[in-house]
Structures are given as C-alpha cells and as structure tokens.
Design a protein around this motif. Structure first.
Motif, PDB file in Angstrom:
ATOM      1  N   ARG A 159       0.828  -1.204   0.000  1.00 50.87           N
ATOM      2  CA  ARG A 159       0.000   0.000   0.000  1.00 50.87           C
ATOM      3  C   ARG A 159       0.866   1.259   0.000  1.00 50.87           C
ATOM      4  O   ARG A 159       0.521   2.261  -0.644  1.00 50.87           O
ATOM      5  N   VAL A 177       2.056   1.723  -3.528  1.00 50.83           N
ATOM      6  CA  VAL A 177       0.966   2.207  -4.367  1.00 50.83           C
ATOM      7  C   VAL A 177       0.711   3.684  -4.101  1.00 50.83           C
ATOM      8  O   VAL A 177       0.483   4.473  -5.032  1.00 50.83           O
ATOM      9  N   ALA A 231       0.882   6.712  -6.778  1.00 47.72           N
ATOM     10  CA  ALA A 231      -0.238   7.640  -6.978  1.00 47.72           C
ATOM     11  C   ALA A 231       0.221   9.085  -6.817  1.00 47.72           C
ATOM     12  O   ALA A 231      -0.201   9.974  -7.577  1.00 47.72           O
ATOM     13  N   LEU A 249      -0.881   1.499 -11.786  1.00 45.19           N
ATOM     14  CA  LEU A 249      -1.651   1.813 -10.593  1.00 45.19           C
ATOM     15  C   LEU A 249      -2.993   1.088 -10.613  1.00 45.19           C
ATOM     16  O   LEU A 249      -3.433   0.554  -9.582  1.00 45.19           O
ATOM     17  N   LEU A 276      -4.043  -1.554  -7.657  1.00 46.88           N
ATOM     18  CA  LEU A 276      -5.235  -1.333  -6.842  1.00 46.88           C
ATOM     19  C   LEU A 276      -6.216  -2.490  -6.976  1.00 46.88           C
ATOM     20  O   LEU A 276      -6.903  -2.847  -6.021  1.00 46.88           O
ATOM     21  N   SER A 277      -6.274  -3.084  -8.163  1.00 47.46           N
ATOM     22  CA  SER A 277      -7.130  -4.247  -8.350  1.00 47.46           C
ATOM     23  C   SER A 277      -6.648  -5.415  -7.495  1.00 47.46           C
ATOM     24  O   SER A 277      -7.451  -6.126  -6.880  1.00 47.46           O
ATOM     25  N   GLU A 298      -9.143  -2.801  -4.168  1.00 43.63           N
ATOM     26  CA  GLU A 298      -9.759  -1.471  -4.207  1.00 43.63           C
ATOM     27  C   GLU A 298     -10.267  -1.235  -5.631  1.00 43.63           C
ATOM     28  O   GLU A 298      -9.689  -0.482  -6.416  1.00 43.63           O
ATOM     29  N   LYS A 305     -11.193   2.383  -6.962  1.00 41.04           N
ATOM     30  CA  LYS A 305     -10.011   3.195  -7.259  1.00 41.04           C
ATOM     31  C   LYS A 305      -9.271   2.652  -8.475  1.00 41.04           C
ATOM     32  O   LYS A 305      -8.698   3.421  -9.256  1.00 41.04           O
ATOM     33  N   SER A 306      -9.285   1.330  -8.636  1.00 43.22           N
ATOM     34  CA  SER A 306      -8.668   0.731  -9.817  1.00 43.22           C
ATOM     35  C   SER A 306      -9.362   1.220 -11.082  1.00 43.22           C
ATOM     36  O   SER A 306      -8.708   1.584 -12.069  1.00 43.22           O
TER      37      SER A 306
END
Length: 296
Positions: A157, A160, A164, A180, A184-185, A189, A192-193
């Motif tokens: 995280r 990531v 971001a 990204l 996120l996938s 999330e 967000k993905s």
C-alpha cells in the motif's frame, strides 16, 4: 585543459565520420540495417507467450484477444518498415564530401562550445547526478519474506501510495496509470482501480487494450447478472467500433440485445463471437445453445 579535451573529442568525432563514410573499394551502396526484422521476431515471441498465458489461465480471454490485436497492429507496422528498409539503400558520399564533413565536425563543435559551453558559469547544483530509481535489493527481498501478511500488505500500500503521488505530479504517464490500476485491483480497491484505468483511457481513448482494461475494471464493480447499464453499453459500443471482433464487446452487446428482446440482433453478435471462443468449449457450448434456440 577543457579546450584541449573538447578539441580531442571533436577530432575523434570527425575521424569516426571519416571511417564510416569514406568510400572503399567494392559496391557503391550499403544496405540499411533492418531493425524491423528484430521487432517482428520480438512480436512473434510475445504472441507465443500470450498463448501460453492463456493456456495456463493467467490471463482472461478478452484481455488476451485485446493484447493479441495490439501486437498484430505493431507487427504490421514493423512489416511495413522492413519492406521500406529492404527497398532503400544508403548512397555512398563522394570523397571530397566526406573529407569536408570530417573537417567540419570538430570545427563546429569547438565553435558551439565557445558560445554555449561556458563551464565557469555552470550551476553546481545542476551537476548532481540523479540516481535512477532502482529495483529491490536482495536485502529488500529477504526483509519482505520475513514480514507478516499484514506487514507485506502495508508495504504494498505504501508503494501504491507513492506511485499515486508521482502520477499526480505527472498525470500524463500512461504506463503509470495502468500500473496503478492493476496494483489497486490486486489490493481489492476496485473502485479506485477503475478510476486509475479511467485516467489512462483519457490519455489514450482509441487504444483498444487500455479501453478493454478500463471496461473490465468497471465490470468488476457490477453484479454479473445485472442488465448492461448505459455506461457499460457505451464502453462496449466503443470497443466494438474500434475492434469489431472484440470478444468482450460481442458478448455483452449480444446479451444486451437478448435482454431487450431483439433476438436476431443478439444472435448476429454471438455468431461472430462463437469462433473466437473455440478454446473455451463450455462457454462456446452455451453460446451455441442460445444460437440454436428458436425465436419465441
């Protein structure tokens, strides 16, 4: 001292030109090196690797088809470059022209340095070598192996979040938004993905692969049994317009037509889909069963 170094470098450059271009005995032309042939071999390897990934089940059929179409498009472009290279030749320059070029390079280099060099005015802060981001060291890998699943998740995280943050500073980084979205996938999330893939689509609206990834991300936010909503319908229609044989678009456009009672239209989409899913016999059987059903 600096002038001596500049002069030597200029002379070396001139000598290199002289060695490369000065006419020698033999043929009057030299063929252009074919980088396109190397590119074609790379694309062939990519297609074989894609087939292996599909067989192993590490990639979905729709994503594989989108990637395959993109590779084929690039291969066609490389084929065109190869034909151009094979038909073109580099003409050998005359001896006086080569000698003139070889003499002009060091003279021009020194003249430019005299005007633009000015090392005494250089800002020392601009001479700092910026280290490129490196991958994880062996110690980093060992440290990650010692982490608990929760600690490892937290580390991911953090990475990531760093990505971001960099993308907010450089929003035109298409590859970064794709990375990204995938990260996120993996973290689960999904909303967000989808947003990240949406930013990628904004940068490359006509790229089939990018649009496919975004469409699949939006699909993951929906119940698979729900009817096709207007947002998804627009995405499928865009995919179909860009790639008429896109399996994902053909399937959902057909299903949408069936839901609306437009049986003939739905069958038309699924007839085009059937040969594209021959490697998935169970799925193909369901498609074939619907095609064989008589209209009510």
């Amino acid at each position: 001292m600096i002038w001596l170094i500049a002069a030597l470098l200029g002379i070396a450059a001139g000598a290199a030109i002289l060695w490369r271009l000065y006419p020698r005995g033999g043929s009057e032309t030299a063929p252009v090196a074919g980088a396109a042939e190397h590119d074609l071999e790379v694309y062939r390897d990519q297609l074989r690797e894609l087939d292996r990934d599909l067989a192993r089940g590490t990639i979905e059929a729709a994503e594989a088809e989108a990637a395959r179409n993109e590779i084929r498009r690039r291969a066609l472009a490389a084929e065109g470059r190869r034909e151009a290279e094979s038909s073109g030749t580099m003409q050998t320059l005359s001896r006086p022209t080569v000698l003139l070029l070889a003499a002009a390079v060091p003279a021009l280099s020194l003249a430019l340095y005299a005007v633009l060099g000015r090392p005494e005015l250089a800002d020392r802060s601009m001479l700092t070598v910026q280290e490129r981001p490196r991958g994880p060291s062996a110690e980093d890998v060992r440290a990650a192996e010692r982490m608990t699943p929760e600690e490892r998740q937290e580390m991911i995280r953090g990475m990531v979040a760093g990505l971001a943050e960099r993308l907010e500073e450089n929003p035109g980084d298409l590859a970064g938004w794709l990375r990204l979205g995938r990260a996120l996938s993996v973290l689960g999330e999904l909303d967000k993905s989808a947003d990240a893939y949406g930013r990628a689509v904004a940068l490359a609206p006509d790229n089939v692969r990018v649009l496919t990834l975004y469409t699949m991300a939006v699909l993951r936010l929906r119940d698979p049994d729900d009817p096709v909503d207007p947002q998804l319908l627009e995405l499928f229609e865009r995919l179909h317009a860009l790639e008429p044989r896109h399996p994902l678009a053909l399937y959902y456009l057909g299903r949408h037509a069936f839901d609306l009672g437009r049986e003939a239209e739905g069958k038309n989409y699924w007839r085009k889909l059937l040969p594209l899913v021959a490697d998935r016999p169970d799925f193909a059987a369901r498609i074939r069963q619907r095609l064989e059903r008589k209209s009510e």
